[in-house]
Structure formats: structure tokens, C-alpha cells
Design a protein around this motif. Structure first.
Motif, PDB file in Angstrom:
ATOM      1  N   UNK A 140       0.816  -1.209   0.000  1.00  0.00           N
ATOM      2  CA  UNK A 140       0.000   0.000   0.000  1.00  0.00           C
ATOM      3  C   UNK A 140       0.855   1.267   0.000  1.00  0.00           C
ATOM      4  N   UNK A 141       2.102   1.164   0.428  1.00  0.00           N
ATOM      5  CA  UNK A 141       2.973   2.336   0.373  1.00  0.00           C
ATOM      6  C   UNK A 141       3.240   2.765  -1.065  1.00  0.00           C
ATOM      7  N   UNK A 142       3.138   1.812  -2.012  1.00  0.00           N
ATOM      8  CA  UNK A 142       3.318   2.141  -3.417  1.00  0.00           C
ATOM      9  C   UNK A 142       2.105   2.892  -3.975  1.00  0.00           C
ATOM     10  N   UNK A 143       1.020   2.864  -3.257  1.00  0.00           N
ATOM     11  CA  UNK A 143      -0.156   3.663  -3.617  1.00  0.00           C
ATOM     12  C   UNK A 143      -0.105   5.015  -2.916  1.00  0.00           C
ATOM     13  N   UNK A 144       0.376   5.007  -1.685  1.00  0.00           N
ATOM     14  CA  UNK A 144       0.423   6.240  -0.888  1.00  0.00           C
ATOM     15  C   UNK A 144       1.378   7.266  -1.478  1.00  0.00           C
ATOM     16  N   UNK A 145       2.553   6.818  -1.901  1.00  0.00           N
ATOM     17  CA  UNK A 145       3.567   7.752  -2.413  1.00  0.00           C
ATOM     18  C   UNK A 145       3.054   8.542  -3.623  1.00  0.00           C
ATOM     19  N   UNK A 146       2.494   7.893  -4.661  1.00  0.00           N
ATOM     20  CA  UNK A 146       1.960   8.682  -5.785  1.00  0.00           C
ATOM     21  C   UNK A 146       0.862   9.655  -5.373  1.00  0.00           C
ATOM     22  N   UNK A 147      -0.011   9.234  -4.449  1.00  0.00           N
ATOM     23  CA  UNK A 147      -1.087  10.117  -3.997  1.00  0.00           C
ATOM     24  C   UNK A 147      -0.528  11.352  -3.292  1.00  0.00           C
ATOM     25  N   UNK A 148       0.408  11.148  -2.388  1.00  0.00           N
ATOM     26  CA  UNK A 148       0.953  12.275  -1.624  1.00  0.00           C
ATOM     27  C   UNK A 148       1.739  13.213  -2.525  1.00  0.00           C
TER      28      UNK A 148
END
Length: 271
Positions: free
Chosen positions: A142-150
Motif C-alpha cells: 500500500x505504500x506504493x499507492x500512498x507515495x503517488x497520492x501524496x
């Protein structure tokens, strides 16, 4: 211990993803209200509400199916990746065209129309990024989803505020939102390719048909819930105009801000 660490990491990543977008949007709304006034805020809310509705239509719920099926069998990741991208491209183009048609029926305000036209291009990058993110979610990264969002939210917020202070209008701000979606798309692609052995594969129309036959429930839930949360803005714009919509939107967003703490609490306990 590794399972507990992974669970904690995914919880934090999910929480940051859920919080960063509404928080960045709220700050941006404050700046729009200050620089563009009530009418500007109403126009912004109308364009974004329409965008959110057609986001749900363009995704068509297939990203949820991809996450479920790839989590069950990771060897299918490449197959869902290739065919999912085809479906995402098709539905995003269809939704973009339909969105431009609908906005011309709802309002004659040029700023709203032009803003929606710009956002229609964003649907393509948003929907393709959903496929990439569904692969990452299936592998519990899920960190690979969080980074693009942030990163996308930071770009949107920083450049949006800067351009508003320079005196640019709503359409320029929508170009910044489009650019943030492109950033999200690129980063999501980069991370998802870590799980794809061969990113170029054979397109299987029978498999695409099987995906579509499996997602009516996902599609119905996504579209109806999104319409429920945004239809009031579109109806107000159609009946009363942008200025009244701006007052309503300001009050509604203040209420939503108070829900942020509750959302954080739920996301922290949900796993």
C-alpha cells in the motif's frame, strides 16, 4: 513479527492516502474562496463533482476485481495488467466524451465548461493509474499507492496556490489537477512494474469479456455511492447557479473537515 510489521505499515499507508487527498482539497478550497470568491468556489465544486461522478463510471469497478483476483493468484498479474489497461483506456475515453456532453446540458457558464473539458483528459490518467494501484494493492504494497497520492497532492496544492496568488483562474487550476494526475500515473506505473514480469502481453478479448461479466456489483456500488455524494452540487448549479452552489459547497466542506478525525480513527482500527 513480519506480519505485524507489514500490517502496521499498510495501516499507516492507507491512513495517509485517505487523509492527504481531502486535506489538500480543503486547503485548496480555502484559497479558491479567498481569491476567486463565492462564484469561483461554486464553479470549482461543480466541475469537481462532475469529475468525481465520471471517475466512478470510467473505473467501472474493475480495479476492485483485479485486486481480488491477483491477490488470489499472483501469476495472473500480467494478464490482468494488460487486459485491465485496455478496459481502462476504453471506459475512460467513453466517460470523458460523455462528461463533456453532460456539462453542456447542465450549464452555460464558460468557466465550468472549459474546466470540465480539461478534467476530461485527466480521466484517462486516473483510470490507468487505478489498474497499476490495484496490482500494488493485491501484493499488499500500500505504500506504493500512498507515495503517488501524496506527491500528486503536494504538486496540486503547491502549484495551485502559487498560480492563484499570481491571479490565474479556475481553468488554469484544472490544468494543475490534470498535471497532478499525470504525476500519479507515472509513479503508479513505476511501482506496479515491480510485480509485472512482462509488461507487454497478448490482449485477450474473451478474458476482457469475463472481467466485465464479473463486475456489475462493483460497478453499481461505485457509481451509486459517488452519485449520491455529488449530485446535490450539480442540481444546485442547474437550478440556482454558481454563486448559491458556492455558499452550499463552503458549508458542506466545513462539515466534511470535522469528519476527518473520525475517518482517521476508522482507518486506524479497520485492519
Amino acid at each position: 513479527m513480519n506480519t505485524a510489521r507489514r500490517l502496521a505499515k499498510n495501516t499507516i499507508a492507507s491512513l495517509l492516502t485517505q487523509v492527504s487527498t481531502p486535506l489538500a482539497s480543503f486547503i485548496l478550497v480555502l484559497m479558491i474562496a479567498r481569491r476567486l470568491g463565492t462564484s469561483g468556489l461554486g464553479e470549482y465544486s461543480t466541475a469537481l463533482s462532475m469529475y468525481f461522478i465520471f471517475q466512478a463510471l470510467s473505473s467501472f469497478g474493475f480495479h476492485l476485481l483485479i485486486t481480488r483476483e491477483v491477490a488470489r493468484d499472483s501469476s495472473n498479474a500480467n494478464k490482468y495488467f494488460v487486459n485491465g489497461l485496455f478496459l481502462a483506456f476504453f471506459f475512460s475515453i467513453f466517460s470523458a466524451i460523455l462528461m463533456c456532453i453532460v456539462v453542456n446540458w447542465i450549464t452555460v457558464v464558460p468557466t465550468i465548461r472549459h474546466s470540465v473539458y480539461v478534467l476530461s483528459f485527466s480521466l484517462l490518467f486516473y483510470t490507468l493509474a487505478l489498474v497499476f494501484q490495484s496490482i500494488c494493492r493485491a501484493f499488499e504494497k500500500l505504500e506504493y499507492i500512498t507515495i503517488p497520492h501524496i506527491v500528486g497532492n503536494i504538486c496540486k496544492l503547491a502549484f495551485g496556490i502559487f498560480l492563484l496568488y499570481l491571479g490565474y483562474g479556475l481553468v488554469t487550476l484544472m490544468v494543475i489537477i490534470l498535471a497532478s494526475q499525470i504525476v500519479n500515473f507515472i509513479l503508479s506505473l513505476y511501482f506496479s512494474l515491480r510485480f509485472i514480469k512482462r509488461p507487454v502481453g497478448k490482449l485477450d478479448f474473451k478474458f476482457c469479456k469475463a472481467i466485465l461479466s464479473s463486475i456489475p456489483i462493483f460497478t453499481l456500488i461505485a457509481i451509486l455511492s459517488t452519485i449520491r455524494g455529488n449530485i446535490d452540487i450539480l442540481l444546485l448549479t442547474k437550478m440556482l447557479g454558481a454563486e448559491e452552489t458556492g455558499y452550499y459547497s463552503a458549508a458542506y466542506k466545513l462539515i466534511n473537515l470535522s469528519k476527518l478525525g473520525i475517518s482517521c480513527y476508522i482507518m486506524a482500527l479497520q485492519p
